[in-house]
Design a protein around this motif. Structure first.
Motif, PDB file in Angstrom:
ATOM      1  N   GLY A  11       0.778  -1.224   0.000  1.00 50.08           N
ATOM      2  CA  GLY A  11       0.000   0.000   0.000  1.00 50.08           C
ATOM      3  C   GLY A  11       0.809   1.272   0.000  1.00 50.08           C
ATOM      4  N   ALA A  12       2.050   1.231  -0.421  1.00 47.08           N
ATOM      5  CA  ALA A  12       2.894   2.414  -0.322  1.00 47.08           C
ATOM      6  C   ALA A  12       3.078   3.076  -1.659  1.00 47.08           C
ATOM      7  CB  ALA A  12       4.255   2.023   0.250  1.00 47.08           C
ATOM      8  N   LEU A  13       3.537   4.323  -1.589  1.00 47.09           N
ATOM      9  CA  LEU A  13       3.821   5.110  -2.777  1.00 47.09           C
ATOM     10  C   LEU A  13       5.320   5.138  -2.950  1.00 47.09           C
ATOM     11  CD1 LEU A  13       2.295   6.996  -4.779  1.00 47.09           C
ATOM     12  CD2 LEU A  13       2.906   8.851  -3.253  1.00 47.09           C
ATOM     13  N   LEU A  14       5.791   4.793  -4.195  1.00 51.42           N
ATOM     14  CA  LEU A  14       7.226   4.747  -4.471  1.00 51.42           C
ATOM     15  C   LEU A  14       7.928   3.753  -3.570  1.00 51.42           C
ATOM     16  CD1 LEU A  14       8.021   8.535  -4.891  1.00 51.42           C
ATOM     17  CD2 LEU A  14       7.276   6.900  -6.580  1.00 51.42           C
ATOM     18  N   ARG A 104       3.653  13.550 -10.582  1.00 50.01           N
ATOM     19  CA  ARG A 104       4.325  12.290 -10.285  1.00 50.01           C
ATOM     20  C   ARG A 104       3.481  11.379  -9.401  1.00 50.01           C
ATOM     21  NH1 ARG A 104       9.053  12.735  -6.096  1.00 50.01           N
ATOM     22  NH2 ARG A 104       7.175  12.903  -4.808  1.00 50.01           N
ATOM     23  N   ASP A 105       2.805  11.943  -8.399  1.00 49.70           N
ATOM     24  CA  ASP A 105       2.196  11.136  -7.341  1.00 49.70           C
ATOM     25  C   ASP A 105       0.716  10.840  -7.544  1.00 49.70           C
ATOM     26  OD1 ASP A 105       4.678  11.239  -6.224  1.00 49.70           O
ATOM     27  OD2 ASP A 105       4.139  12.494  -4.513  1.00 49.70           O
ATOM     28  N   GLY A 122      -7.142  14.839 -10.182  1.00 46.52           N
ATOM     29  CA  GLY A 122      -6.506  13.534 -10.067  1.00 46.52           C
ATOM     30  C   GLY A 122      -6.849  12.898  -8.736  1.00 46.52           C
ATOM     31  N   THR A 123      -6.229  11.765  -8.469  1.00 43.79           N
ATOM     32  CA  THR A 123      -6.456  11.036  -7.223  1.00 43.79           C
ATOM     33  C   THR A 123      -5.113  10.659  -6.610  1.00 43.79           C
ATOM     34  OG1 THR A 123      -8.524  10.091  -8.077  1.00 43.79           O
ATOM     35  CG2 THR A 123      -7.534   9.016  -6.155  1.00 43.79           C
ATOM     36  N   LEU A 124      -4.993  10.891  -5.319  1.00 44.72           N
ATOM     37  CA  LEU A 124      -3.789  10.503  -4.599  1.00 44.72           C
ATOM     38  C   LEU A 124      -4.074   9.311  -3.710  1.00 44.72           C
ATOM     39  CD1 LEU A 124      -0.843  11.022  -3.555  1.00 44.72           C
ATOM     40  CD2 LEU A 124      -1.905  12.358  -1.713  1.00 44.72           C
ATOM     41  N   HIS A 125      -3.284   8.242  -3.852  1.00 44.17           N
ATOM     42  CA  HIS A 125      -3.303   7.184  -2.847  1.00 44.17           C
ATOM     43  C   HIS A 125      -2.284   7.610  -1.803  1.00 44.17           C
ATOM     44  CE1 HIS A 125      -4.045   3.268  -1.102  1.00 44.17           C
ATOM     45  NE2 HIS A 125      -2.740   3.126  -0.969  1.00 44.17           N
ATOM     46  N   ASP A 126      -2.784   8.222  -0.722  1.00 43.78           N
ATOM     47  CA  ASP A 126      -1.917   8.854   0.257  1.00 43.78           C
ATOM     48  C   ASP A 126      -1.033   7.827   0.963  1.00 43.78           C
ATOM     49  OD1 ASP A 126      -0.875  10.769   2.116  1.00 43.78           O
ATOM     50  OD2 ASP A 126      -2.319  10.013   3.582  1.00 43.78           O
ATOM     51  N   PRO A 127       0.287   7.988   0.899  1.00 43.93           N
ATOM     52  CA  PRO A 127       1.175   7.010   1.520  1.00 43.93           C
ATOM     53  C   PRO A 127       1.086   7.004   3.034  1.00 43.93           C
ATOM     54  CG  PRO A 127       2.427   8.906   0.762  1.00 43.93           C
ATOM     55  CD  PRO A 127       1.039   9.067   0.228  1.00 43.93           C
ATOM     56  N   TYR A 128       0.789   8.140   3.641  1.00 42.79           N
ATOM     57  CA  TYR A 128       0.788   8.223   5.103  1.00 42.79           C
ATOM     58  C   TYR A 128      -0.439   7.592   5.748  1.00 42.79           C
ATOM     59  CZ  TYR A 128       4.734  11.521   4.795  1.00 42.79           C
ATOM     60  OH  TYR A 128       5.956  12.111   4.559  1.00 42.79           O
ATOM     61  N   THR A 129      -1.581   7.652   5.062  1.00 38.65           N
ATOM     62  CA  THR A 129      -2.821   7.111   5.638  1.00 38.65           C
ATOM     63  C   THR A 129      -3.370   5.910   4.884  1.00 38.65           C
ATOM     64  OG1 THR A 129      -4.241   8.547   4.311  1.00 38.65           O
ATOM     65  CG2 THR A 129      -3.439   9.425   6.419  1.00 38.65           C
ATOM     66  N   GLY A 130      -2.983   5.746   3.614  1.00 38.34           N
ATOM     67  CA  GLY A 130      -3.539   4.688   2.790  1.00 38.34           C
ATOM     68  C   GLY A 130      -4.867   5.062   2.157  1.00 38.34           C
ATOM     69  N   LYS A 131      -5.327   6.293   2.365  1.00 36.27           N
ATOM     70  CA  LYS A 131      -6.612   6.734   1.824  1.00 36.27           C
ATOM     71  C   LYS A 131      -6.461   7.204   0.378  1.00 36.27           C
ATOM     72  CE  LYS A 131      -8.136   8.615   6.299  1.00 36.27           C
ATOM     73  NZ  LYS A 131      -8.496   9.884   7.001  1.00 36.27           N
TER      74      LYS A 131
END
Length: 242
Positions: A11-14, A104-105, A122-131
């Protein structure tokens, strides 16, 4: 509409997938939109963030010291706002640093027709919360641009001795930046990993790798509690990438 690709593991970004660190996606030639200056954007330094093994080696080589000159920190010492005039990933491509981070994100990306630098939605899959967080250029957004090692934390760890140009470069280096949830970013503030970790435990490995990579890249110090916390974060990396 062009879709960017989100690298994924736990579930992480990068984040690393399987055996190697994941680098930000590059666009197919047919889809590649250049900035108004026709300069292709650079999304990350080669080999950044480090994989777990590299991060452990880098962490072992960091100087351990207590922070200094915390009382002299001011945001303005890292420049006024975003700057494209830096020798760092994202620099001198004709686009605003925040737009580079968003391009990028975010996924489901929609860019401006007249100015492809501008991200309209756009949509962000937030790395800190997973939302999953929606982004819209014309409406207030829950998405902010976070300096992973915050400017205040970098200042205490050695940036107080840098030149203004070096601090400006750090503040606009895409390796240092992530698009994140606004509320969580406020909670994080300038805390080091011994005082704050992402609520999304699935991102702990990537967070430890990225934090360590930034400290190594800029030769910043770590405190003893910070180093122990980073060791704990890196210990969460899957066995196959340790």
């Amino acid at each position: 509409m062009r879709r960017s690709v989100r690298c994924g593991a736990v579930g992480a970004l990068l984040v690393v997938s399987a055996a190697a660190a994941c680098t930000p996606p590059q666009l197919d030639r047919a889809e590649h939109r250049t900035s108004p200056t026709a300069t292709p954007r650079t999304l990350a330094s080669k080999g950044f963030p480090p994989d777990a093994a590299q991060a452990r080696t880098q962490l072992a080589g960091l100087t351990v010291a207590w922070g200094k000159n915390w009382e002299t920190y001011e945001r303005s010492k890292f420049g006024d706002g975003w700057s494209d005039d830096v020798d760092a990933p994202g620099g001198r491509n004709g686009c605003d640093t925040r737009d580079d981070v968003l391009r990028r994100d975010l996924t489901d990306l929609r860019e401006g027709d007249r100015n492809p630098c501008v991200v309209l939605s756009g949509t962000l899959h937030d790395p800190y919360t997973g939302k999953d967080l929606p982004y819209s250029y014309r409406r207030a957004s829950q998405i902010q641009t976070d300096h992973v090692v915050a400017l205040g934390a970098a200042w205490r760890a050695g940036a107080w001795a840098w030149t203004p140009k070096e601090r400006l470069t750090y503040a606009n280096d895409l390796d240092v930046l992530l698009a994140t949830d606004k509320t969580t970013n406020y909670e994080k503030s300038s805390k080091t990993p011994d005082k704050w970790k992402p609520p999304n435990r699935g991102y702990w490995c990537a967070y430890g790798r990225r934090w360590t990579g930034i400290k190594h890249k800029y030769r910043l110090t770590v405190t003893a509690p910070e180093k122990l916390a980073l060791q704990d974060l890196l210990a969460t990396c899957p066995a196959e990438i340790r």
